[in-house]
Every structure is written in structure tokens, then in C-alpha cells.
Design a protein around this motif. Structure first.
Motif, PDB file in Angstrom:
ATOM      1  N   LEU A 239      -1.376  -4.333  -6.733  1.00 28.12           N
ATOM      2  CA  LEU A 239      -1.732  -2.910  -6.692  1.00 28.12           C
ATOM      3  C   LEU A 239      -1.239  -2.142  -7.921  1.00 28.12           C
ATOM      4  N   PRO A 240       0.033  -2.201  -8.278  1.00 19.77           N
ATOM      5  CA  PRO A 240       0.456  -1.451  -9.476  1.00 19.77           C
ATOM      6  C   PRO A 240      -0.165  -1.965 -10.761  1.00 19.77           C
ATOM      7  N   SER A 241      -0.532  -3.253 -10.788  1.00 19.06           N
ATOM      8  CA  SER A 241      -1.157  -3.805 -11.992  1.00 19.06           C
ATOM      9  C   SER A 241      -2.649  -3.502 -12.052  1.00 19.06           C
ATOM     10  N   GLY A 242      -3.227  -2.981 -10.954  1.00 16.92           N
ATOM     11  CA  GLY A 242      -4.637  -2.619 -10.928  1.00 16.92           C
ATOM     12  C   GLY A 242      -5.580  -3.759 -10.615  1.00 16.92           C
ATOM     13  N   ARG A 243      -5.048  -4.924 -10.253  1.00 21.02           N
ATOM     14  CA  ARG A 243      -5.933  -6.047  -9.941  1.00 21.02           C
ATOM     15  C   ARG A 243      -6.628  -5.874  -8.594  1.00 21.02           C
ATOM     16  N   LEU A 244      -6.041  -5.099  -7.708  1.00 21.42           N
ATOM     17  CA  LEU A 244      -6.669  -4.738  -6.444  1.00 21.42           C
ATOM     18  C   LEU A 244      -6.546  -3.234  -6.265  1.00 21.42           C
ATOM     19  N   SER A 245      -7.459  -2.663  -5.492  1.00 26.25           N
ATOM     20  CA  SER A 245      -7.421  -1.224  -5.246  1.00 26.25           C
ATOM     21  C   SER A 245      -6.636  -0.932  -3.976  1.00 26.25           C
TER      22      SER A 245
ATOM     23  N   GLN B 185      -7.754   0.824  -1.523  1.00 24.23           N
ATOM     24  CA  GLN B 185      -8.666   0.658  -0.397  1.00 24.23           C
ATOM     25  C   GLN B 185      -8.751  -0.796   0.049  1.00 24.23           C
ATOM     26  N   GLN B 186      -8.763  -1.689  -0.904  1.00 24.03           N
ATOM     27  CA  GLN B 186      -8.809  -3.107  -0.557  1.00 24.03           C
ATOM     28  C   GLN B 186      -7.571  -3.525   0.231  1.00 24.03           C
ATOM     29  N   ALA B 187      -6.405  -3.060  -0.200  1.00 29.21           N
ATOM     30  CA  ALA B 187      -5.165  -3.405   0.495  1.00 29.21           C
ATOM     31  C   ALA B 187      -5.150  -2.812   1.903  1.00 29.21           C
ATOM     32  N   TRP B 188      -5.597  -1.554   2.043  1.00 35.04           N
ATOM     33  CA  TRP B 188      -5.583  -0.888   3.342  1.00 35.04           C
ATOM     34  C   TRP B 188      -6.476  -1.626   4.332  1.00 35.04           C
TER      35      TRP B 188
ATOM     36  N   TYR C  52       0.834  -1.209   0.000  1.00 32.80           N
ATOM     37  CA  TYR C  52       0.000   0.000   0.000  1.00 32.80           C
ATOM     38  C   TYR C  52       0.866   1.255   0.000  1.00 32.80           C
ATOM     39  N   TRP C  53       1.835   1.302   0.905  1.00 35.72           N
ATOM     40  CA  TRP C  53       2.690   2.485   1.006  1.00 35.72           C
ATOM     41  C   TRP C  53       3.692   2.574  -0.141  1.00 35.72           C
ATOM     42  N   ASP C  54       4.068   1.427  -0.715  1.00 35.64           N
ATOM     43  CA  ASP C  54       5.144   1.405  -1.716  1.00 35.64           C
ATOM     44  C   ASP C  54       4.641   1.386  -3.153  1.00 35.64           C
ATOM     45  N   LEU C  55       3.413   1.838  -3.374  1.00 35.12           N
ATOM     46  CA  LEU C  55       2.840   1.740  -4.717  1.00 35.12           C
ATOM     47  C   LEU C  55       3.711   2.427  -5.764  1.00 35.12           C
ATOM     48  N   ALA C  56       4.165   3.637  -5.488  1.00 38.65           N
ATOM     49  CA  ALA C  56       4.964   4.377  -6.478  1.00 38.65           C
ATOM     50  C   ALA C  56       6.251   3.630  -6.806  1.00 38.65           C
ATOM     51  N   LYS C  57       6.893   3.101  -5.790  1.00 40.37           N
ATOM     52  CA  LYS C  57       8.135   2.358  -6.002  1.00 40.37           C
ATOM     53  C   LYS C  57       7.881   1.045  -6.731  1.00 40.37           C
TER      54      LYS C  57
END
Length: 290
Positions: free
Chosen positions: A86-92, A94-97, A71-76
Motif C-alpha cells: 500500500l505505501p509503495s503504491g503497488r496496491l490501492s 480499495q483493493q486492500a479493503w 489499510y488502517w495503518d497506511l500513514a504509519k
């Protein structure tokens, strides 16, 4: 903060698979096995509910840590691991949080019947793991040490459950060095994304040669510690410990050498595979160390 109305739409098989990947479920299972192996090695008479609660705590903690880290490392991760959920868009996001928050909560609840000390350990670990990415942003090397210490704490949890907190100091130190070597090598793979985010790691500050040298040094120290431990420590099954701890180090060492030479994505994935397999061998070695 995420809104609860956006929490998981997990009605499809692909979503379930994405959550399994987000949680790195194999790591959680290995953590649970290590914690339960510690309990068994120290006191085989412990009741089954204690094993079950310990396993729940460690699986939930490990899965939650992976989720909040992503969640925190999405940009990296868009640079280093674009195929993750998360970066591939398979989960949002909000779902991860919410997944991380719920799993950390489940771990805390499961730790309550284990006693005050295990609950405090889980609570402290939760705070550190939730804020891990912020600590890494401050100093990635410090972050490596925190992660390695948190991983070693899974053995400490088993020791606390049996009310013998100091009985597994050597295995805890062994696991700390093993995990630290792995974390440093992971930073070699993630160097580009860390550099863009301004994260200080061994690789970004001193180069990958130094990073690999430190990893090899840690593995060398661990291999050298085996005969010393056999000589100085009284173990239940010393041959079991020596055999499987050596196999764990050799398997990680071969994968490390392969990755250092080829530096490809496939070599990196092989390193991760053999690291997990080495951890499994280490769980078996744990049974002989009490």
C-alpha cells in the motif's frame, strides 16, 4: 468506503505478488497448520473436511487481518514499512479493503459447518481484528494483548472443533506469551511511526530497554514453564513437546539478541524469519501436548 468497481486488478504477476505480500501468506499457512495440529492432537479420528474447513478459516482470517491492518495503518507504514504494497503504491486502498472484507466473509462462511461455538469465535475475532488499528490508536499496549489473544485463539478454534475447549489451555497460554513478546519487539522497530501517530506502546512510554526486558522475561517464563508442564501435565508425547518448544524459544531468543544488539533492518528481518520458523517448531510441539 471503497467502491466495488475498484476491486482488484490482479491480472499481472506483480499484482499477485503484491497480494501475497499484503496477506503475509506464510503466517496464514502457519496458523492453519497450528489449528490442524491441535485437532489431530486432540482427536485423530476427525473427518478430513473438518481439517480443510479449519485451514480455510485460519488462512482467510490471518490474511484478512494483515490486509485490513495495512489499510488502517497506511500513514504509519509510510514511515515504518514504506516497501509494503500500500505505501509503495503497488496496491490501492480499495483493493486492500475489499480483499479483507471478502476474506473475513469466507472465513465466517467456512466456520458455519464447524459448529456454533467455532462460528462465534470467528465472528468475535473478525470484529476485533477489523477494529484492531482503532484499538491500537486508543492504547497500543492493549492492542498487543488483543493480537496475542487472537493468535492464541487459533488453538482454541481447533479445541472447539473437537469439542474439547479446555484441553489445550497450556499451549494457548504458551502461544499467547510467545506472540506478545513478538508484538512488543515489533513495536520497537515501529517506534517512530507510532510516536508520530500518538500511539502508546511499551517502547514509546518506557523505552526500548524495557520493551526488550519484557520480551526476554516472557521468553524466560515460557522456558521455565516447560519442565513444570512436563511434571504436572499428562501429555501424549512429552519428549516431542519439550524438544520442539525449546527449539522454538531458542531460535526466537537468538534472533532477539541479534536484533537487540544491531538494531538494523536486516536484523529485524532475520528476527521475523526466525520467529516464523520458531512458530513452525511450535506447531510440531503442539502434537505432543494433548
Amino acid at each position: 468506503m471503497a467502491s466495488i468497481s475498484s476491486f482488484p486488478n490482479i491480472g499481472t504477476i506483480s499484482s499477485i505478488r503484491a497480494f501475497v505480500e499484503l496477506f503475509r501468506l506464510s503466517s496464514g499457512i502457519l496458523a492453519a497448520l497450528a489449528g490442524c495440529a491441535t485437532i489431530y492432537a486432540l482427536d485423530a479420528t476427525v473427518a478430513r473436511p473438518q481439517y480443510l474447513l479449519t485451514a480455510i478459516v485460519l488462512i482467510c482470517m490471518t490474511s484478512a487481518a494483515c490486509a485490513i491492518n495495512d489499510y488502517w495503518d497506511l500513514a504509519k507504514d509510510r514511515i515504518n514499512h514504506p516497501d509494503r504494497p500500500l505505501p509503495s503504491g503497488r496496491l490501492s486502498m480499495q483493493q486492500a479493503w475489499w480483499a479483507a472484507a471478502i476474506l473475513f466473509g469466507c472465513a465466517a462462511i467456512a466456520a458455519i459447518p464447524l459448529g456454533f461455538s467455532p462460528f462465534v469465535l470467528v465472528a468475535v475475532s473478525t470484529v476485533l481484528l477489523w477494529n484492531y488499528s482503532h484499538l491500537v490508536a486508543y492504547n497500543g499496549i492493549f492492542g498487543n494483548i488483543i493480537v496475542a489473544a487472537t493468535i492464541a485463539a487459533l488453538i482454541f478454534l481447533g479445541s472447539l472443533v473437537t469439542h474439547r475447549p479446555l484441553a489445550m489451555l497450556y499451549p494457548m497460554g504458551f502461544l499467547f506469551c510467545y506472540a506478545l513478546a513478538k508484538e512488543i519487539v515489533w513495536d520497537v522497530h515501529d517506534a517512530e511511526g507510532d510516536r508520530i501517530q500518538g500511539i502508546v506502546t511499551v517502547t514509546n512510554r518506557w523505552g526500548d530497554r524495557v520493551a526488550f526486558a519484557i520480551a526476554w522475561g516472557l521468553l524466560g517464563v515460557l522456558m521455565g514453564s516447560i519442565p513444570v508442564a512436563l511434571r504436572l501435565l499428562s501429555m501424549v508425547h512429552p519428549l516431542l513437546f519439550a524438544t520442539f518448544s525449546a527449539i522454538a524459544l531458542l531460535s526466537l531468543g537468538m534472533a532477539l539478541a541479534h536484533y537487540q544488539q544491531q538494531r538494523s533492518e536486516s536484523a529485524y528481518q532475520q528476527f521475523n524469519f526466525w520467529e516464523r520458523l520458531g512458530t513452525a517448531f511450535g506447531v510440531i510441539a503442539l502434537l505432543g501436548t494433548a
